[in-house]
Design an enzyme around this catalytic site. Structure first.
Site, PDB file in Angstrom:
ATOM      1  N   TYR A  39       0.792  -1.230   0.000  1.00 30.83           N
ATOM      2  CA  TYR A  39       0.000   0.000   0.000  1.00 30.83           C
ATOM      3  C   TYR A  39       0.824   1.280   0.000  1.00 30.83           C
ATOM      4  O   TYR A  39       0.268   2.376   0.060  1.00 30.83           O
ATOM      5  CB  TYR A  39      -0.939  -0.005   1.210  1.00 30.83           C
ATOM      6  N   SER A 110      -3.934  -7.340   8.084  1.00 32.92           N
ATOM      7  CA  SER A 110      -4.531  -7.653   6.799  1.00 32.92           C
ATOM      8  C   SER A 110      -3.512  -8.268   5.835  1.00 32.92           C
ATOM      9  O   SER A 110      -2.944  -9.321   6.125  1.00 32.92           O
ATOM     10  CB  SER A 110      -5.167  -6.385   6.222  1.00 32.92           C
ATOM     11  N   TYR A 111      -3.258  -7.635   4.680  1.00 28.30           N
ATOM     12  CA  TYR A 111      -2.258  -8.145   3.743  1.00 28.30           C
ATOM     13  C   TYR A 111      -0.916  -8.294   4.446  1.00 28.30           C
ATOM     14  O   TYR A 111      -0.182  -9.273   4.232  1.00 28.30           O
ATOM     15  CB  TYR A 111      -2.138  -7.186   2.550  1.00 28.30           C
ATOM     16  N   TRP A 158     -11.078  -2.944  -3.556  1.00 29.36           N
ATOM     17  CA  TRP A 158      -9.668  -3.207  -3.246  1.00 29.36           C
ATOM     18  C   TRP A 158      -8.848  -3.261  -4.524  1.00 29.36           C
ATOM     19  O   TRP A 158      -7.787  -2.631  -4.621  1.00 29.36           O
ATOM     20  CB  TRP A 158      -9.537  -4.511  -2.466  1.00 29.36           C
ATOM     21  N   ASP A 252     -14.845  -7.702  11.888  1.00 27.32           N
ATOM     22  CA  ASP A 252     -13.837  -7.679  10.833  1.00 27.32           C
ATOM     23  C   ASP A 252     -14.161  -8.739   9.792  1.00 27.32           C
ATOM     24  O   ASP A 252     -14.633  -9.829  10.127  1.00 27.32           O
ATOM     25  CB  ASP A 252     -12.453  -7.937  11.433  1.00 27.32           C
ATOM     26  N   HIS A 281     -12.476  -3.964  10.438  1.00 27.92           N
ATOM     27  CA  HIS A 281     -11.151  -4.133   9.843  1.00 27.92           C
ATOM     28  C   HIS A 281     -10.277  -2.905  10.078  1.00 27.92           C
ATOM     29  O   HIS A 281      -9.075  -3.032  10.272  1.00 27.92           O
ATOM     30  CB  HIS A 281     -11.289  -4.404   8.344  1.00 27.92           C
TER      31      HIS A 281
END
Length: 558
Positions: A39, A110-111, A158, A252, A281
């Site tokens: 990101y 997350s990622y 996304w 989440d 989230h």
């Protein structure tokens, strides 16, 4: 503290990835904290969340790296594909940086959580601990799909947002073409709620081909099922011999994945801790959806145990610098926020052995009861039309901003003719539900395939109904034949207060959270047909929701 920007690390295939390195200026050596993200390592919101400066001031050498094909790093952007090999190479590189003590821990949500799991599966010897936050276990249970339906709500926005950097790089030498491409992409992003989500076929979404950008992975995972292993944790946790700190939120999109990863690591005999708050989230404060859970619910207080960031750093230091004096108290094995009573509670296990699976039966007359029917009862029926799906209203989700997560008033949903409602009488006493919730429907449809969506709600003394958990299953059917459909609603910790009522919704859509079933059986179809849906609830064809009820008084202290 000093900061080095865009420090290069060469991967095994020669591709160079770049990281910012935050290094204390006092004498080391220092344990290393590594975060790998797609990101943009300088994105202000993420920098605030990861707080590399604060972590370095606490005595860590912090490395924040752009993943392959993103921002300052070279290579081609493919979500997930390279994270195992690149994670292994990066851990080894980070452990050898000047000032390192040779021990690496990884952190991030997350990622970033999945890059930790993939690196851990690759087993670099210098990796000593991981702290994944709000990340999944099985990609087909929350990331790509849920119950066989596509997680369209996250897939479209996304993928479009990640497309910005892709287009900037692709047209770097042609400003005019770059501007046109970005304008088109932003147009589809801005229109996602009203136009882009609705495009068909959802399983091969036109928007990704239109802009030539990678999608989250649902489509590729259907073409190449084995490729899903590039981000799958489920079934592989026992391969990892590391301590892990698992942090998640009840609302989440990856809440069940967090719980499943913790459970699997504990079952494998690995040191593991779990924190579950009333969070989404991206929201970890005390207010979510329509509900104020209190300031103590936030990551800034954790029931007056301290800031999550401090507790996490204390936990990491124990594994990365075991000789250092601990500055934070030990975390319990499990720290749960119990919604309804809005209290934190320490536990020794998940799931709770003392929880008792308790049936709530769907009955004629819109009743929900603890006693099973003893005779035949009239069925419930509705017509599902994919051209007018039930709109997503709250839940454990991550979508465009028009669809906020959390507990929301369900009045508009409950007024629809395509949503069956089943409600208990007011409860005489508090009833705690902590654990995994499942629905068993005896259902029939006149379509060759359809979806069944079940939602559990809390109806307060004013009559306001708010969602607690929900789930979906995509079913292949013989038209007119009653079959049992099991819907996994995932897990919660929730006290239905005395005087409140428990309500269950049964319907066939939750759009655009999950893609619409067109009821035709064509996997990439664009034509739809309505479906007539029937729910049985009599003595020979039971429909029920199974609640893990914790007997009162619950053990533990807030």
């Amino acid at each position: 503290m000093t900061i080095e920007h865009d420090v290069p690390a060469t991967m095994r295939d020669g591709v160079v990835l770049r990281a910012d390195v935050y290094r204390p200026t006092a004498d080391g050596p220092w344990p290393v904290l590594l975060a790998r993200l797609p990101y943009g390592k300088n994105q202000p919101m993420l920098a605030g969340l990861m707080d590399p400066v604060g972590r370095a001031r606490r005595g860590f050498l912090v490395v924040v790296q752009d993943t392959r094909g993103r921002y300052a790093s070279d290579g081609e952007w493919e979500p997930w594909t390279y994270e195992m090999d690149d994670g292994y190479d990066t851990v080894r590189w980070a452990a050898a940086l000047p000032g390192s003590n040779g021990s690496v821990g990884m952190f991030g949500p997350s990622y970033l959580g999945n890059t930790q799991w993939m690196a851990a599966l690759a087993k670099p010897p210098e990796l000593k601990a991981i702290s994944p936050m709000v990340t999944w276990s099985e990609p087909d249970d929350g990331l790509f799909a849920r119950g066989g339906a596509q997680e369209l709500g996250i897939t479209v926005p996304w993928s479009l947002m990640q497309g910005v950097d892709t287009l900037l790089r692709r047209y770097a030498g042609d400003p005019m073409a770059q501007g046109q491409a970005l304008m088109a992409l932003v147009g589809d992003t801005d229109a996602v709620a009203h136009t882009t989500y609705w495009e068909l076929p959802a399983g091969h979404h036109p928007v990704f081909e239109r802009h030539g950008i990678p999608e989250l992975g649902f489509e590729r995972s259907r073409r190449e099922p084995e490729w899903s292993d590039s981000c799958r944790v489920a079934g592989r946790q026992a391969e990892i011999d590391l301590p892990s700190l698992h942090t998640g939120g009840w609302y989440d999109i990856f809440s069940q994945g967090t719980l499943d990863n913790f459970t699997a690591m504990r079952a494998a005999g690995r040191p593991a801790n779990l924190i579950m708050g009333p969070w989404s989230h991206t929201g970890t404060m005390g207010y979510l959806g329509d509900v104020n859970f209190g300031m103590a619910a936030s990551t800034e207080l954790l029931g007056f145990r301290g800031r999550f960031a401090d507790l996490e750093l204390g936990w990491l230091r124990r594994w990365l610098s075991p000789g250092d004096e601990p500055s934070q108290p030990e975390l319990p094995p499990v720290l749960l926020f119990v919604m309804g009573t809005n209290q934190w509670r320490e536990e020794q296990e998940w799931p709770l052995a003392r929880a008792v699976d308790t049936d709530l039966f769907l009955r004629a007359g819109n009743r929900l009861a603890f006693d099973a029917p003893e005779t035949e009862e009239e069925t419930g029926a509705f017509t599902y039309d994919s051209a007018d799906p039930v709109p997503t209203t709250g839940g454990a989700l991550l979508m465009s901003n028009e669809f906020p997560p959390g507990p929301l008033d369900q009045a508009k949903i409950e007024a629809r003719p395509d949503v069956l409602l089943y409600t208990t009488d007011p409860l005489a006493d508090d009833l705690e539900v902590t654990g995994r919730v499942r629905a068993h429907l005896t259902a029939a449809t006149d379509a060759p395939t359809t979806d069944w969506v079940v939602r559990l709600c809390d109806v307060d003394t004013r009559g306001v109904s708010r969602n607690v958990v929900d789930g979906i299953v995509r079913a292949v059917a013989t038209p007119g034949e009653f079959t049992e459909q099991v819907v996994d609603l995932w897990s919660t910790s929730y006290v239905f207060r005395a005087g409140h009522r428990i309500r269950v919704h049964v319907t066939s859509s939750n759009f655009p959270r999950w893609d619409r079933n067109l009821n035709t059986g064509e996997p990439l179809g664009t034509q739809s047909r309505p479906a007539r849906q029937v729910i049985a609830h009599d003595a020979s064809r039971l429909s029920r929701v199974v609640l893990p009820v914790v007997p009162a008084p619950a053990e533990g202290r807030a």
